[in-house]
Design a protein around this motif. Structure first.
Motif, mmCIF file in Angstrom:
data_model
loop_
_atom_site.group_PDB
_atom_site.id
_atom_site.type_symbol
_atom_site.label_atom_id
_atom_site.label_comp_id
_atom_site.label_asym_id
_atom_site.label_seq_id
_atom_site.Cartn_x
_atom_site.Cartn_y
_atom_site.Cartn_z
ATOM 1 N N GLY A 92 0.780 -1.223 0.000
ATOM 2 C CA GLY A 92 0.000 0.000 0.000
ATOM 3 C C GLY A 92 0.815 1.278 0.000
ATOM 4 N N ARG A 93 2.115 1.212 0.326
ATOM 5 C CA ARG A 93 2.932 2.429 0.381
ATOM 6 C C ARG A 93 3.572 2.680 -0.988
ATOM 7 N N LYS A 94 2.745 3.137 -1.898
ATOM 8 C CA LYS A 94 3.218 3.325 -3.264
ATOM 9 C C LYS A 94 3.906 4.668 -3.477
ATOM 10 N N HIS A 95 3.930 5.521 -2.463
ATOM 11 C CA HIS A 95 4.627 6.792 -2.625
ATOM 12 C C HIS A 95 6.105 6.565 -2.947
ATOM 13 N N TRP A 96 6.708 5.564 -2.310
ATOM 14 C CA TRP A 96 8.117 5.290 -2.561
ATOM 15 C C TRP A 96 8.329 4.719 -3.960
ATOM 16 N N ILE A 97 7.375 3.930 -4.443
ATOM 17 C CA ILE A 97 7.471 3.427 -5.820
ATOM 18 C C ILE A 97 7.402 4.595 -6.797
ATOM 19 N N ALA A 98 6.509 5.547 -6.505
ATOM 20 C CA ALA A 98 6.408 6.722 -7.372
ATOM 21 C C ALA A 98 7.719 7.502 -7.382
ATOM 22 N N ALA A 99 8.331 7.676 -6.210
ATOM 23 C CA ALA A 99 9.611 8.391 -6.150
ATOM 24 C C ALA A 99 10.694 7.650 -6.925
ATOM 25 N N ALA A 100 10.719 6.320 -6.809
ATOM 26 C CA ALA A 100 11.716 5.536 -7.531
ATOM 27 C C ALA A 100 11.513 5.639 -9.039
ATOM 28 N N ALA A 101 10.259 5.598 -9.490
ATOM 29 C CA ALA A 101 9.987 5.690 -10.921
ATOM 30 C C ALA A 101 10.373 7.062 -11.473
ATOM 31 N N VAL A 102 10.040 8.131 -10.762
ATOM 32 C CA VAL A 102 10.380 9.482 -11.221
ATOM 33 C C VAL A 102 11.891 9.668 -11.267
ATOM 34 N N ALA A 103 12.594 9.197 -10.229
ATOM 35 C CA ALA A 103 14.050 9.311 -10.207
ATOM 36 C C ALA A 103 14.681 8.528 -11.352
ATOM 37 N N SER A 104 14.156 7.350 -11.630
ATOM 38 C CA SER A 104 14.695 6.548 -12.732
ATOM 39 C C SER A 104 14.472 7.226 -14.077
ATOM 40 N N TRP A 159 -1.530 6.212 -11.405
ATOM 41 C CA TRP A 159 -0.502 6.708 -12.310
ATOM 42 C C TRP A 159 0.877 6.163 -11.951
ATOM 43 N N VAL A 160 1.042 5.671 -10.713
ATOM 44 C CA VAL A 160 2.336 5.120 -10.299
ATOM 45 C C VAL A 160 2.698 3.919 -11.167
ATOM 46 N N ALA A 161 1.713 3.082 -11.481
ATOM 47 C CA ALA A 161 1.987 1.914 -12.319
ATOM 48 C C ALA A 161 2.408 2.343 -13.724
ATOM 49 N N TYR A 162 1.744 3.369 -14.267
ATOM 50 C CA TYR A 162 2.123 3.845 -15.604
ATOM 51 C C TYR A 162 3.525 4.444 -15.593
ATOM 52 N N ALA A 163 3.854 5.211 -14.550
ATOM 53 C CA ALA A 163 5.189 5.806 -14.465
ATOM 54 C C ALA A 163 6.263 4.738 -14.331
ATOM 55 N N TRP A 168 -3.185 -1.540 -6.943
ATOM 56 C CA TRP A 168 -3.566 -0.609 -8.000
ATOM 57 C C TRP A 168 -4.237 0.643 -7.458
ATOM 58 N N ASP A 169 -5.137 0.485 -6.501
ATOM 59 C CA ASP A 169 -5.932 1.615 -6.006
ATOM 60 C C ASP A 169 -5.317 2.310 -4.802
ATOM 61 N N ALA A 170 -4.171 1.860 -4.342
ATOM 62 C CA ALA A 170 -3.556 2.494 -3.168
ATOM 63 C C ALA A 170 -3.020 3.877 -3.534
ATOM 64 N N PRO A 171 -2.986 4.804 -2.579
ATOM 65 C CA PRO A 171 -2.441 6.139 -2.871
ATOM 66 C C PRO A 171 -0.954 6.042 -3.183
#
Length: 405
Positions: free
Chosen positions: A74-86, A129-133, A122-125
């Motif tokens: 559920g903690r997808k904020h870190w996944i989002a940060a990793a995707a943006v950094a990559s 868009w995290v999956a697409y990024a 998929w629906d976690a905050p």
């Protein structure tokens, strides 16, 4: 008596240890790949360690790897940060080409693992868009690494393989998400069924206690009973009724309710239950301690004991292959309690109920709900295989409910 047997507890610990070792193995492999990328080079080229952009990519790779290591559902904020950094590091590498082969294989693999989590949750905050990024970061790294090769056909084929691998990860993540959803829906169904049963039992329990209060009041009117003693008896019966209502209301409000809608039963009906089971072809015997007869056991405790026997006999019929004998015992136990046990001599198939512990999703929902219901009245459940063969479902229950708060 413990809530689960030593064998399921050992199996649960072993599974957790295996998953930790697997994660450490994956992390170790990714770090070795990253180190090999930094040191490897061709005959006429320098290794990436001489490029500042490679060090930036290495830092991003380490960040992505440790996001995978510390990730919790559920903690997808870190996944989002990793995707943006990559994405940022890969774009910078494409625009600032130093002629040195970059670093990205370990980052690519780690992002693939994060992609699995992004799709599953998929629906976690912060959102879908995290999956697409993350998918875009995977494809961009693959294209950047492959098109640095002079062989265009190999680069195109590698890009297709990267896309196929990404599609496979997405499909597996979607499958895990569907299984999570199915499990939640099943748990919600059994919780609702348990609430309906508890609502019916509340009426029966309260009616039992109120009837006792009325009888005490009537007896006090026609006998020479001390009024203070009569009032004390009525007060005790009223407190018992309040205790039953409060416990039932608490169980009805509990979001982790159990399973199964079944009629109310008591100790007297256990023998009838065993007799019906015996007529179906299995040699079943029943023993109920005489000292538990009458009012020695609270109504909700007796109903829980009946529920234990019913659930255990159902599991024998469903899962005990070749069972020829079943022994049901309801006996007095230490600590002003009683013990209910159901033992069979059948052979347990693979994946038998509670093989992975009562609290795990792999066990039966009926047994899971039974364990929660027993804990709600202050008891403990044990379900395990017997050393001499067969299966045992046993529980310790208090004879009386806890006093009203």
């Amino acid at each position: 008596m413990t809530a689960t047997s030593s064998r399921p507890a050992w199996s649960s610990r072993f599974n957790r240890l295996t998953m930790r070792l697997l994660k450490f193995g994956i992390i170790g492999g990714l770090l070795l790949i990253l180190l090999a990328e930094m040191l490897s080079h061709g005959p006429d080229t320098k290794p990436p360690m001489y490029s500042w952009i490679a060090w930036l990519e290495t830092a991003v790779s380490l960040f992505v790897i440790f996001v995978y290591f510390w990730y919790q559902p559920g903690r997808k904020h870190w996944i989002a940060a990793a995707a943006v950094a990559s994405l940022a590091a890969t774009v910078l590498d494409l625009f600032y080409d130093q002629g040195i082969r970059g670093v990205g294989t370990a980052e690519l693999l780690a992002l693939g693992l994060l992609m699995l989590f992004a799709v599953r949750h998929w629906d976690a905050p912060p959102g879908r868009w995290v999956a697409y990024a993350t998918g875009a970061a995977v494809m961009l790294i693959g294209v950047a690494r492959l098109y640095s090769n002079d062989l265009q056909e190999a680069a195109i084929g590698g890009t297709m393989l990267t896309g196929m691998a990404l599609t496979t990860v997405i499909g597996f993540g979607a499958y895990l998400r569907s299984m999570d959803k199915l499990r939640r829906e099943t748990q919600e169904e059994v919780r609702q069924a348990e609430r309906l049963e508890l609502a019916r039992e509340m009426h029966d329990f309260v009616a039992h206690h109120v009837t006792g209060m009325v009888v005490l009041a009537q007896a006090a009117q026609v006998t020479n009973t001390d009024p203070r003693k009569a009032f004390a008896d009525i007060e005790e019966a009223g407190l018992a009724a309040l205790t039953s209502m409060r416990r039932m209301v608490k169980m009805l409000r509990n979001d982790d309710g159990g399973a199964g809608t079944n009629p109310l039963g008591d100790l007297a009906q256990i023998e009838d239950l065993v007799e019906r089971f015996n007529r179906e072809g299995t040699d079943t015997t029943c023993f109920i301690s005489p000292e538990l007869a009458g009012s020695a056991v609270a109504p909700e405790i007796a109903a829980t004991a009946h529920r234990i026997v019913r659930e255990a006999l159902t599991n024998v019929r469903k899962h005990a292959r070749g069972a020829t004998r079943v022994r049901v015992v309801v006996a007095a136990a230490s600590g002003n309690g009683l013990e209910v046990s159901v033992r069979d001599d059948g052979r347990a198939p693979r994946g038998r109920l509670a093989a992975g512990g009562l609290a795990q999703s792999g066990g039966g929902m009926g047994l899971l709900g039974l364990g929660e219901r027993i804990e709600a009245v202050g008891g403990q459940l044990r379900a395990q295989s017997r050393p001499e063969g067969g299966w045992e479902t046993a529980a310790w229950l208090p004879r009386a409910t806890a006093p009203a708060e």
